[in-house]
Design an enzyme around this catalytic site. Sequence first.
Site, short mmCIF file in Angstrom:
data_model
loop_
_atom_site.label_atom_id
_atom_site.label_comp_id
_atom_site.label_asym_id
_atom_site.label_seq_id
_atom_site.Cartn_x
_atom_site.Cartn_y
_atom_site.Cartn_z
CB THR A 97 -0.89 0.01 1.26
OG1 THR A 97 -1.66 -1.18 1.29
CG2 THR A 97 -1.82 1.22 1.24
CE LYS A 172 -5.12 -0.74 1.33
NZ LYS A 172 -5.53 -1.92 2.03
CE LYS A 247 1.57 2.27 4.17
NZ LYS A 247 1.98 0.97 3.68
P1 NAD Z 1 5.55 -6.30 7.43
O1 NAD Z 1 6.35 -5.26 8.11
O2 NAD Z 1 5.09 -7.50 8.22
O3 NAD Z 1 6.35 -6.87 6.14
C1 NAD Z 1 7.17 -6.09 5.32
C2 NAD Z 1 8.43 -6.89 5.08
O4 NAD Z 1 9.24 -6.21 4.13
C3 NAD Z 1 9.29 -7.08 6.34
O5 NAD Z 1 9.42 -8.46 6.60
C4 NAD Z 1 10.61 -6.40 5.99
O6 NAD Z 1 11.73 -7.06 6.54
C5 NAD Z 1 10.59 -6.49 4.48
N1 NAD Z 1 11.46 -5.56 3.79
C6 NAD Z 1 11.58 -4.21 3.96
N2 NAD Z 1 12.44 -3.69 3.08
C7 NAD Z 1 12.88 -4.73 2.32
C8 NAD Z 1 13.79 -4.85 1.22
N3 NAD Z 1 14.43 -3.78 0.73
N4 NAD Z 1 14.01 -6.06 0.69
C9 NAD Z 1 13.38 -7.15 1.19
N5 NAD Z 1 12.50 -7.11 2.22
C10 NAD Z 1 12.26 -5.92 2.77
O7 NAD Z 1 4.30 -5.55 6.78
P2 NAD Z 1 2.95 -6.22 6.22
O8 NAD Z 1 1.91 -6.19 7.29
O9 NAD Z 1 3.29 -7.49 5.54
O10 NAD Z 1 2.52 -5.11 5.15
C11 NAD Z 1 3.11 -5.04 3.85
C12 NAD Z 1 2.31 -4.06 3.01
O11 NAD Z 1 0.95 -4.49 2.94
C13 NAD Z 1 2.28 -2.64 3.59
O12 NAD Z 1 2.37 -1.72 2.53
C14 NAD Z 1 0.92 -2.58 4.28
O13 NAD Z 1 0.41 -1.24 4.35
C15 NAD Z 1 0.09 -3.44 3.34
N6 NAD Z 1 -1.10 -4.05 3.97
C16 NAD Z 1 -1.02 -4.63 5.18
C17 NAD Z 1 -2.17 -5.19 5.73
C18 NAD Z 1 -2.13 -5.88 7.09
O14 NAD Z 1 -3.19 -6.17 7.64
N7 NAD Z 1 -0.95 -6.18 7.64
C19 NAD Z 1 -3.39 -5.14 5.04
C20 NAD Z 1 -3.43 -4.57 3.77
C21 NAD Z 1 -2.26 -4.01 3.23
#
Ligand code: NAD
Length: 307
Positions: A97, A172, A247
């Site tokens: 997102t 979104k 966010k």
């Molecule tokens: P998260 O923090 O659990 O996962 C993100 C991952 O990216 C982490 O494991 C981190 O180590 C990794 N990362 C960061 N930089 C990196 C790089 N350069 N190379 C490789 N890995 C890297 O977050 P999430 O909850 O999985 O959310 C991910 C996305 O999905 C976000 O944009 C969030 O807004 C969106 N989202 C989350 C939810 C939810 O309920 N968690 C729902 C809808 C959308």
Amino acid sequence: MSRTIAFIGLGNMGGPMAANLVKAGWKVSGFDLAPEALDKARSAGVTITASATEAAGGADTVITMLPAGKHVLAAYAGPDGLLAAAAPGTLFIDCSTIAVDDARAAHGLVAAAGHRGLDAPVSGGTGGAGAGTLTFMAGGAEEDFDQALPLLEAMGKRVVHCGGPGAGQAAKVCNNMILGISMIAVSEAFVLGEKLGLSHEALYDVASAASGQCWALTTNCPVPGPVPASPANRDYQPGFAGALMAKDLGLAAQALRTAGVEGRMGALAEEIYRGFADGDGADRDFSGIINAIRANSTTQETVKETV
Ligand code: NAD
């Protein structure tokens, strides 16, 4: 055609999404900066590479699921980035997102590097990611959407092509702005009802069958009782965490400003949820905003004194 997918960002969302692609029979290689994320993905059948670029170099599709726009743009760009490492014509699908402007910038980088791109953010949370029931909102060219569709269908139950580059993120941000504003409205109404001597059940029974009906009321009801599955019944364990709502409303407020829209409710919702997340709401379900509203409301005695 046999396809190899590189999955970059194997966190709370990306990990289970990659696992569902493996379950559906695709060859998935992946990378994350966090060792715990790598361990989980490895045990789900993802081939872990030494770097993100190594995964991208051997794939025809690269999916990113990263925290924010700056991570996506940094991972894509530069001589050491994913775009430089990928074979010409690789399909880049960003499911993170991120701001509409960042998504458009990412599409620009992808096209300039001779690749194809799709923004495809999701709703449905970690539960939907695990169950493979996410909703995808996609932006990009028709043929790229068509090529991505079988992959997205392996991770979700509903996939909507919203339009050209950035249209997925636009959908979104608009949807989540509605959600944030409506949760605040429903919560204010329940606290007002309490002050007016109305039971939660009575207000729910009326509003859920009247013009106040909305998802924030009938699915994610912020008071315990009327909707047994809502997070309010389990001490506001998320669900959808306050930090993520803050966010997303930040992205909505940014989009309102850029587009020159008089979005006073959206801007106020961001301020309210930012305060909630900066307090103790970051890891609580976003419906916990009702507790902040109740705590900030005057007591009955104070109201009488001021009359
Ligand atoms: P998260 O923090 O659990 O996962 C993100 C991952 O990216 C982490 O494991 C981190 O180590 C990794 N990362 C960061 N930089 C990196 C790089 N350069 N190379 C490789 N890995 C890297 O977050 P999430 O909850 O999985 O959310 C991910 C996305 O999905 C976000 O944009 C969030 O807004 C969106 N989202 C989350 C939810 C939810 O309920 N968690 C729902 C809808 C959308």
